[in-house]
Write an enzyme that holds these catalytic residues in place. Sequence first.
Site, PDB file in Angstrom:
ATOM      1  N   GLN A  18       5.266  47.529  65.520  1.00  0.00           N
ATOM      2  CA  GLN A  18       4.385  48.186  64.552  1.00  0.00           C
ATOM      3  C   GLN A  18       2.916  48.123  64.945  1.00  0.00           C
ATOM      4  O   GLN A  18       2.116  48.932  64.490  1.00  0.00           O
ATOM      5  CB  GLN A  18       4.585  47.547  63.172  1.00  0.00           C
ATOM      6  CG  GLN A  18       5.993  47.726  62.645  1.00  0.00           C
ATOM      7  CD  GLN A  18       6.222  47.036  61.319  1.00  0.00           C
ATOM      8  OE1 GLN A  18       6.907  46.029  61.249  1.00  0.00           O
ATOM      9  NE2 GLN A  18       5.646  47.556  60.259  1.00  0.00           N
ATOM     10  N   HIS A 126      12.892  41.097  65.309  1.00  0.00           N
ATOM     11  CA  HIS A 126      12.465  41.838  64.114  1.00  0.00           C
ATOM     12  C   HIS A 126      12.964  43.268  64.247  1.00  0.00           C
ATOM     13  O   HIS A 126      12.207  44.217  64.441  1.00  0.00           O
ATOM     14  CB  HIS A 126      10.937  41.795  64.001  1.00  0.00           C
ATOM     15  CG  HIS A 126      10.406  42.360  62.724  1.00  0.00           C
ATOM     16  ND1 HIS A 126       9.387  41.777  62.006  1.00  0.00           N
ATOM     17  CD2 HIS A 126      10.727  43.473  62.021  1.00  0.00           C
ATOM     18  CE1 HIS A 126       9.106  42.507  60.935  1.00  0.00           C
ATOM     19  NE2 HIS A 126       9.917  43.537  60.920  1.00  0.00           N
ATOM     20  N   GLU A 171      14.329  39.247  58.257  1.00  0.00           N
ATOM     21  CA  GLU A 171      15.009  40.127  57.303  1.00  0.00           C
ATOM     22  C   GLU A 171      16.357  40.645  57.793  1.00  0.00           C
ATOM     23  O   GLU A 171      16.570  41.855  57.965  1.00  0.00           O
ATOM     24  CB  GLU A 171      14.095  41.297  56.951  1.00  0.00           C
ATOM     25  CG  GLU A 171      12.800  40.864  56.329  1.00  0.00           C
ATOM     26  CD  GLU A 171      12.030  41.986  55.662  1.00  0.00           C
ATOM     27  OE1 GLU A 171      12.481  43.134  55.712  1.00  0.00           O
ATOM     28  OE2 GLU A 171      10.980  41.688  55.084  1.00  0.00           O
TER      29      GLU A 171
HETATM   30  C1  BGP Z   1       9.145  44.329  55.739  1.00  0.00           C
HETATM   31  C2  BGP Z   1       9.129  44.383  57.252  1.00  0.00           C
HETATM   32  C3  BGP Z   1       7.784  44.633  57.847  1.00  0.00           C
HETATM   33  C4  BGP Z   1       6.900  45.567  57.041  1.00  0.00           C
HETATM   34  C5  BGP Z   1       7.052  45.392  55.540  1.00  0.00           C
HETATM   35  C6  BGP Z   1       6.411  46.502  54.745  1.00  0.00           C
HETATM   36  O1  BGP Z   1      10.452  44.541  55.310  1.00  0.00           O
HETATM   37  O2  BGP Z   1       9.583  43.127  57.761  1.00  0.00           O
HETATM   38  O3  BGP Z   1       8.017  45.118  59.151  1.00  0.00           O
HETATM   39  O4  BGP Z   1       7.036  46.879  57.467  1.00  0.00           O
HETATM   40  O5  BGP Z   1       8.399  45.339  55.155  1.00  0.00           O
HETATM   41  O6  BGP Z   1       7.309  47.581  54.712  1.00  0.00           O
HETATM   42  P1  BGP Z   1       6.726  49.051  54.837  1.00  0.00           P
HETATM   43  O7  BGP Z   1       5.775  49.030  55.993  1.00  0.00           O
HETATM   44  O8  BGP Z   1       7.911  49.926  55.064  1.00  0.00           O
HETATM   45  O9  BGP Z   1       6.008  49.337  53.529  1.00  0.00           O
END
Ligand code: BGP
Length: 499
Positions: A18, A126, A171
């Site tokens: 990311q 991840h 996660e």
């Molecule tokens: C979590 C992930 C992260 C991050 C976060 C926010 O589930 O571990 O990688 O992305 O969510 O989610 P998002 O960016 O889709 O709002």
Amino acid sequence: MKKFKDDFIFSTSTCSFQIEGGRSLGGRNDSIWDKFTKENFYIPEPGEAAREINSIETASDFYHRYKEDSKIMKHMGVNGFTYNMDWARIMPNDSGIPNEEGIKFYENVFKELIKNGVKPIPILYHWDTPLWLEELGGASDRIFIEHFRQFVKIVFERLGKYTDIWYVNDENSTFTVSSYLQKYSPPLKSNKREFWSALHNLNLSGAICKKEFLAAQESGFIKRDAILGIDHDWSPAVPYDKEDLDDLESCKIFDEYHMNMFLDPNMLGEYPKCFWEEIKKDNVEDIIQKGDMELLKKYTLDLIGWNYYRPTIIASPKRMKEKIEWFNDPGFFITKKAWIVYPKSERYTDWKWLIKPEYLVPGSEKLYSRYKKPLMIIENGMGYFDERINGVVNDKYRIDFLNEHLMQVQKAISEGIPFIGYSLWTYCDIFSPSGGYRKKYGLVGVDFENKTLNRYPKSSFFWYKNVIEQKSTIQEGIDYNKYFNEAKNDYKNSQIWNK
Ligand code: BGP
């Protein structure tokens, strides 16, 4: 409320696919997220709170800017940086031989962070399976475990000396549900056998990782007092009606699946009843092989990283005929036992993420009473449309969100819950799986709009700096203007912001 202790870890979290960029540089090969974003490129209308699937080729270019970013972290005052390393950068093929440029990159990052008083807190996986491994079967194939073992063994030997807090997986729930049931994230599958296999393989990988971690400690590659945890995103169940016994029963079921089923294997070395019932129902009991349960039991982990963004409001399925949900969510795969609802009376972000900080404390009490292990918040943050004014962002909404949640951590600690740290999501604006580059989480802005990727401060940067200096959240009366003025003045006068 008591102040945070001097050794409390104030950190920010992020993830290689990311933020890092440099996806075709330094001897790296593609992963499933490179393939997914290239093949599913989609930019919604401006201002639409929708999923944006954009290129991660450069992302926030941490690959070239980690030295500048480490200085900005020092300026922020953080003493931790939770960072998922990129498996495909270190193991670009199935040879088992590491890419020396990849090792060198992470060694340079760790050294730069340490030079700026920031402890690297690596997360080893991840969601970002190397493409060569996906082609061999990926997470739903047991071959995943041996390749993961080779990867972590090399990382511990070559980089173990740089830190004493490690996490194995991020996660397992979101990854397996969205990638193997909902066809939402790569590898875009919807298959119960693959879902259960991927989940069990990730749990076994956690145990194998602990085995290699202990071996690396024996050999002196990692400090004796170092710890290895797992990072889980349990969103605690909240009853739609706290007086309704059916709603309360559905909450109990939801938490048994969403907390126990995903944490018991690596924290207790066993699965809860619901897991055995589900794999029997789906006729996949053969995924459990001889020796698996003994491995899980022998190699349990030392702490729980908790990604708390929001709780989940749960109703009994008897209410399905009632029109109470704001928008329908495919929800977790146990909708027939516990239904996720979105009452209009609640607070939400633009992306309809519930805002309810008060469930962080009861949630942490549940985690601690079941596992009796230290806790660390690994992700907590607010994705929003930010607007730049005078070169900075006056993100009062993010200050409120973060201050409210960090205050709950402070409250939990004063009630005896052993939080060792708080790592907010996220350091700077990055690629979001559900919002691309439009869904901003950073305390540091990144200029994607003008394609310079230059960093700039937001008010929340100075809120966090102040909290870290005071070792406490703002208990009442947040002086937003103070932080906004600090952001404007610092951006104008400090050399660390590249204009
Ligand atoms: C979590 C992930 C992260 C991050 C976060 C926010 O589930 O571990 O990688 O992305 O969510 O989610 P998002 O960016 O889709 O709002």
